[in-house]
Design a protein around this motif. Structure first.
Motif, PDB file in Angstrom:
ATOM      1  N   HIS A  20     -14.666  -1.564  -6.125  1.00 23.84           N
ATOM      2  CA  HIS A  20     -14.817  -2.488  -7.253  1.00 23.84           C
ATOM      3  C   HIS A  20     -14.753  -3.925  -6.733  1.00 23.84           C
ATOM      4  O   HIS A  20     -14.178  -4.174  -5.687  1.00 23.84           O
ATOM      5  CB  HIS A  20     -13.752  -2.235  -8.321  1.00 23.84           C
ATOM      6  N   HIS A  78     -13.969  -8.213  -6.880  1.00 24.88           N
ATOM      7  CA  HIS A  78     -13.071  -9.258  -7.400  1.00 24.88           C
ATOM      8  C   HIS A  78     -13.657 -10.618  -7.037  1.00 24.88           C
ATOM      9  O   HIS A  78     -14.247 -10.771  -5.966  1.00 24.88           O
ATOM     10  CB  HIS A  78     -11.666  -9.161  -6.794  1.00 24.88           C
ATOM     11  N   HIS A 119     -13.679  -4.011  -2.856  1.00 24.29           N
ATOM     12  CA  HIS A 119     -12.648  -3.288  -2.115  1.00 24.29           C
ATOM     13  C   HIS A 119     -12.290  -1.988  -2.812  1.00 24.29           C
ATOM     14  O   HIS A 119     -12.751  -1.700  -3.916  1.00 24.29           O
ATOM     15  CB  HIS A 119     -11.422  -4.173  -1.817  1.00 24.29           C
TER      16      HIS A 119
HETATM   17 MN    MN Z   1      -8.620  -4.330  -6.852  1.00 28.41          MN
END
Ligand code: MN
Length: 291
Positions: A65, A67, A109
């Motif tokens: 996912h 960020h 990550h």
């Molecule tokens: Mn995360």
């Protein structure tokens, strides 16, 4: 100097799962008593209270996912956590270790239980903080700091009180290991029963403390395990006394006074920036990471 006021002692909110590996109580930003930016620069705190995971062949966790716009800080109290990101960083943290990942301009990550821990299972307890970045640093390159317990500053308290391990900032002249973009203090007070520790932070800082283990008396009020103490902005000082062997995570930081546009894994200043982040992920600009 004067005594800091306690605004609220907050019981753990109902837990939810992040992936299949992290069962967390989100103390903020959702708690009404704290508000969306009431612990800034700490935007989010997910607390995985101590639980027992059974053995698993496939490590539990949360898959790939993105960020952007902030840092994730993972503190392991029990169990072991593995991490891989698209900036090429990876690591394993065990009991007492911290991983300080600066997503900033963006990365992908994944976060998992470490393989050998996963195979045996056992107690698991962790905290993940999302530390906001001011606008001028949101689009800086990603960075990774692995802060093993051995490199943290250790401040031994007088008598048989115990010690304070400093992750970031400082405690009574003992400096933490992490570098931060804005002024903040992150530390664990590890106290023996009857042990005392005094803390002092600027009144304007947002300050809170989470009881990881045991129970304490904080400025005269009893605080049980897994509860979060949210301080107000009157006074600087507070004193903690362990009523049994205890671990207390203490957070204090200078607020980032900027607008917030928070959406899923993105923490930006404007909705246009959030839309751009979604577009950039879809265009592959956050790099590549295999599941
Ligand atoms: Mn995360």
């Amino acid at each position: 100097m004067s005594t800091k006021n306690i605004k609220a002692i907050i019981a753990p909110p109902p837990p939810h799962m992040v992936g299949d590996g992290f069962r967390v109580h989100s103390f903020f930003p959702d708690a009404r008593l704290i508000g969306k930016n009431g612990m800034s620069p700490f935007f989010l705190m997910d607390y995985g209270a101590k639980i027992e995971f059974g053995p698993s062949k496939n490590p539990r966790g949360v898959g790939v996912h993105p960020h952007r716009g902030f840092e994730t800080v993972t503190i392991a109290y029990h169990g072991r956590i593995a991490h891989h990101d698209s900036a090429g960083n990876s690591g394993i943290i065990g009991q007492g270790d911290v991983q300080w990942m600066t997503a900033a301009s963006g990365l992908l990550h994944k976060e998992y239980h470490e393989e050998s821990y996963s195979k045996t299972g056992g107690p698991f307890q962790m905290v993940q903080l999302w530390v906001n970045l001011p606008a001028k640093y949101k689009m800086t390159p990603p960075k990774y700091q692995e802060i093993t317990n051995g490199i943290m500053g250790k401040h031994v308290l007088p008598g048989d009180s115990g010690f304070v391990e400093v992750i970031a900032g400082s405690y009574n002249g003992t400096a933490g290991a992490a570098t931060t973009f804005t002024p903040m203090h992150v530390m664990n007070a590890r106290l023996n029963k009857g042990g005392v520790a005094a803390f002092s932070f600027p009144a304007a800082y947002n300050t809170g403390a989470l009881v990881i283990e045991g129970s304490l008396r904080i400025n005269g009020q009893d605080v049980p395990a897994d509860h979060f103490v949210y301080f107000g902005h009157e006074g600087e000082d507070f004193k903690v006394e362990a009523t049994e062997d205890a671990v207390l995570l203490v957070l204090s930081g200078e607020p980032i006074e900027e607008p917030i546009a928070a959406y899923g894994p993105f923490l930006m200043n404007t909705w246009e920036e959030v839309e751009q982040a979604v577009k950039d992920v879809n265009m592959g600009k956050f790099g590549v990471l295999e599941d």
